[in-house]
Motif scaffolding. Structure first.
Motif, PDB file in Angstrom:
ATOM      1  N   HIS A   1       0.806  -1.228   0.000  1.00 35.74           N
ATOM      2  CA  HIS A   1       0.000   0.000   0.000  1.00 35.74           C
ATOM      3  C   HIS A   1       0.839   1.279   0.000  1.00 35.74           C
ATOM      4  O   HIS A   1       0.362   2.329   0.438  1.00 35.74           O
ATOM      5  CB  HIS A   1      -0.930  -0.008   1.218  1.00 35.74           C
ATOM      6  N   LEU A   2       2.052   1.227  -0.507  1.00 40.93           N
ATOM      7  CA  LEU A   2       2.893   2.429  -0.576  1.00 40.93           C
ATOM      8  C   LEU A   2       2.321   3.382  -1.617  1.00 40.93           C
ATOM      9  O   LEU A   2       1.931   2.965  -2.715  1.00 40.93           O
ATOM     10  CB  LEU A   2       4.323   2.034  -0.935  1.00 40.93           C
ATOM     11  N   SER A   3       2.256   4.662  -1.285  1.00 40.49           N
ATOM     12  CA  SER A   3       1.625   5.641  -2.169  1.00 40.49           C
ATOM     13  C   SER A   3       2.444   5.857  -3.437  1.00 40.49           C
ATOM     14  O   SER A   3       3.646   5.579  -3.492  1.00 40.49           O
ATOM     15  CB  SER A   3       1.429   6.974  -1.438  1.00 40.49           C
ATOM     16  N   GLN A   4       1.776   6.380  -4.447  1.00 40.82           N
ATOM     17  CA  GLN A   4       2.440   6.686  -5.720  1.00 40.82           C
ATOM     18  C   GLN A   4       3.521   7.744  -5.488  1.00 40.82           C
ATOM     19  O   GLN A   4       3.396   8.601  -4.620  1.00 40.82           O
ATOM     20  CB  GLN A   4       1.395   7.184  -6.724  1.00 40.82           C
ATOM     21  N   PRO A   5       4.600   7.714  -6.277  1.00 36.02           N
ATOM     22  CA  PRO A   5       5.734   8.609  -6.029  1.00 36.02           C
ATOM     23  C   PRO A   5       5.387  10.084  -5.978  1.00 36.02           C
ATOM     24  O   PRO A   5       5.950  10.836  -5.164  1.00 36.02           O
ATOM     25  CB  PRO A   5       6.674   8.297  -7.213  1.00 36.02           C
ATOM     26  N   ASP A   6       4.440  10.540  -6.817  1.00 31.57           N
ATOM     27  CA  ASP A   6       4.160  11.973  -6.860  1.00 31.57           C
ATOM     28  C   ASP A   6       3.403  12.476  -5.640  1.00 31.57           C
ATOM     29  O   ASP A   6       3.311  13.696  -5.421  1.00 31.57           O
ATOM     30  CB  ASP A   6       3.400  12.337  -8.140  1.00 31.57           C
ATOM     31  N   LEU A   7       2.866  11.573  -4.802  1.00 30.79           N
ATOM     32  CA  LEU A   7       2.183  11.975  -3.565  1.00 30.79           C
ATOM     33  C   LEU A   7       2.826  11.327  -2.333  1.00 30.79           C
ATOM     34  O   LEU A   7       2.226  11.309  -1.264  1.00 30.79           O
ATOM     35  CB  LEU A   7       0.698  11.588  -3.629  1.00 30.79           C
ATOM     36  N   ARG A   8       4.034  10.810  -2.487  1.00 29.19           N
ATOM     37  CA  ARG A   8       4.657  10.038  -1.411  1.00 29.19           C
ATOM     38  C   ARG A   8       5.397  10.941  -0.427  1.00 29.19           C
ATOM     39  O   ARG A   8       6.455  11.483  -0.721  1.00 29.19           O
ATOM     40  CB  ARG A   8       5.615   8.996  -1.993  1.00 29.19           C
ATOM     41  N   VAL A   9       4.824  11.096   0.751  1.00 30.44           N
ATOM     42  CA  VAL A   9       5.473  11.846   1.822  1.00 30.44           C
ATOM     43  C   VAL A   9       6.478  10.932   2.516  1.00 30.44           C
ATOM     44  O   VAL A   9       6.449   9.710   2.363  1.00 30.44           O
ATOM     45  CB  VAL A   9       4.435  12.377   2.827  1.00 30.44           C
ATOM     46  N   ARG A  10       7.371  11.528   3.300  1.00 35.93           N
ATOM     47  CA  ARG A  10       8.421  10.739   3.948  1.00 35.93           C
ATOM     48  C   ARG A  10       8.552  11.163   5.405  1.00 35.93           C
ATOM     49  O   ARG A  10       8.544  12.361   5.720  1.00 35.93           O
ATOM     50  CB  ARG A  10       9.760  10.920   3.228  1.00 35.93           C
ATOM     51  N   ALA A  11       8.674  10.184   6.290  1.00 35.29           N
ATOM     52  CA  ALA A  11       8.816  10.462   7.719  1.00 35.29           C
ATOM     53  C   ALA A  11      10.107  11.228   7.976  1.00 35.29           C
ATOM     54  O   ALA A  11      11.152  10.933   7.382  1.00 35.29           O
ATOM     55  CB  ALA A  11       8.815   9.155   8.506  1.00 35.29           C
TER      56      ALA A  11
END
Length: 253
Positions: A168-178
């Motif tokens: 369920h990892l988000s698509q790269p263009d909306l992927r936030v990072r901790a």
């Protein structure tokens, strides 16, 4: 009368009394039940609050049969409200650059909880209905926010965190990072017992996943709240018709 057959009202908090009622329910859930705390939590008045509360819209669901007792809450923060607050709440935990530069209309969700007597019943559907109405009213395109696993033992949560990372990892263009990065890729996908892992996933996160939600890169350990957080992202344009029906169908009693 059961919670499933009672009549509910969903609305935005109108005054400070409404906000405090929401904070009181949050105290019962996040502080008393889950062991959380924070610098502005008022233990004497039993209010779970923080500096962001004045900037949020507070969506509340009340039980009409119990003198309009507030039994469910959601905090909602649009971009214009976040500008006044100085940031989104999630930005303390996640780098939101991907969302902020997407050109999409954003809505941050947070502090979602239900009174213990109303979980698994109709109240949550009414809360979702109210959220759907809000999203349509403000032309929101992307919803996001942190959601929590109880506890900070990453080893114990490894199956669920790993499953979210692999499936369920988000698509790269909306992927936030901790920011204070906790790896979620802790177990190889082939070694995960998917059924056991999903049993670890809280109901709210499962609900987002059913609606097509995804997670950002990495988890965040929130020791003050005694939680392990993931950032959920939901692109409303990518929702299927079936998912959209789950999100918007009318469940009024």
């Amino acid at each position: 009368m059961s919670a499933d057959t009672q009549a509910f009202t969903v609305r935005l908090a109108q005054d400070e009394a409404d906000v405090q009622a929401a904070q009181r329910l949050r105290y019962e859930v996040f502080v008393e039940e889950l062991g959380g705390d924070g610098p502005l939590v008022d233990h004497q008045a039993r209010l779970e609050k923080d500096r962001f509360d004045p900037f949020y819209d507070h969506l509340i669901v009340s039980d009409d049969s119990q003198n309009d007792k507030i039994v469910g809450v959601y905090r909602l923060l649009r971009e214009d409200q976040a500008q006044k607050a100085g940031q989104f709440y999630s930005e303390d935990e996640y780098d939101l650059t991907a969302l902020r530069t997407s050109g999409r209309k954003l809505l941050e969700l947070g502090r979602s909880c239900l009174h213990t007597d109303y979980r698994g019943g109709a109240a949550m559907f009414h809360l979702w209905q109210g959220l759907a109405d809000y999203v349509l009213q403000h032309d929101i395109e992307v919803l996001f926010g942190t959601a929590s696993f109880h506890g900070t033992d990453v080893d114990a949560l490894a199956p669920a965190l790993s499953l979210l990372h692999h499936r369920h990892l988000s698509q790269p263009d909306l992927r936030v990072r901790a920011r204070d990065y906790q790896e979620m890729n802790l177990i190889a996908e082939s070694d995960i017992d998917r059924r056991a892992a999903m049993l670890q996933v809280p109901a709210l996160i499962k609900a987002y996943l059913r609606l097509g939600g995804c997670v950002g890169d990495g988890a965040y350990i929130d020791h003050a709240f005694n939680t392990t957080d993931v950032c959920l992202v939901m692109d409303t344009e990518k929702m299927t018709a079936k998912q959209r029906n789950l999100y918007t169908k009318d469940r009024r009693s």
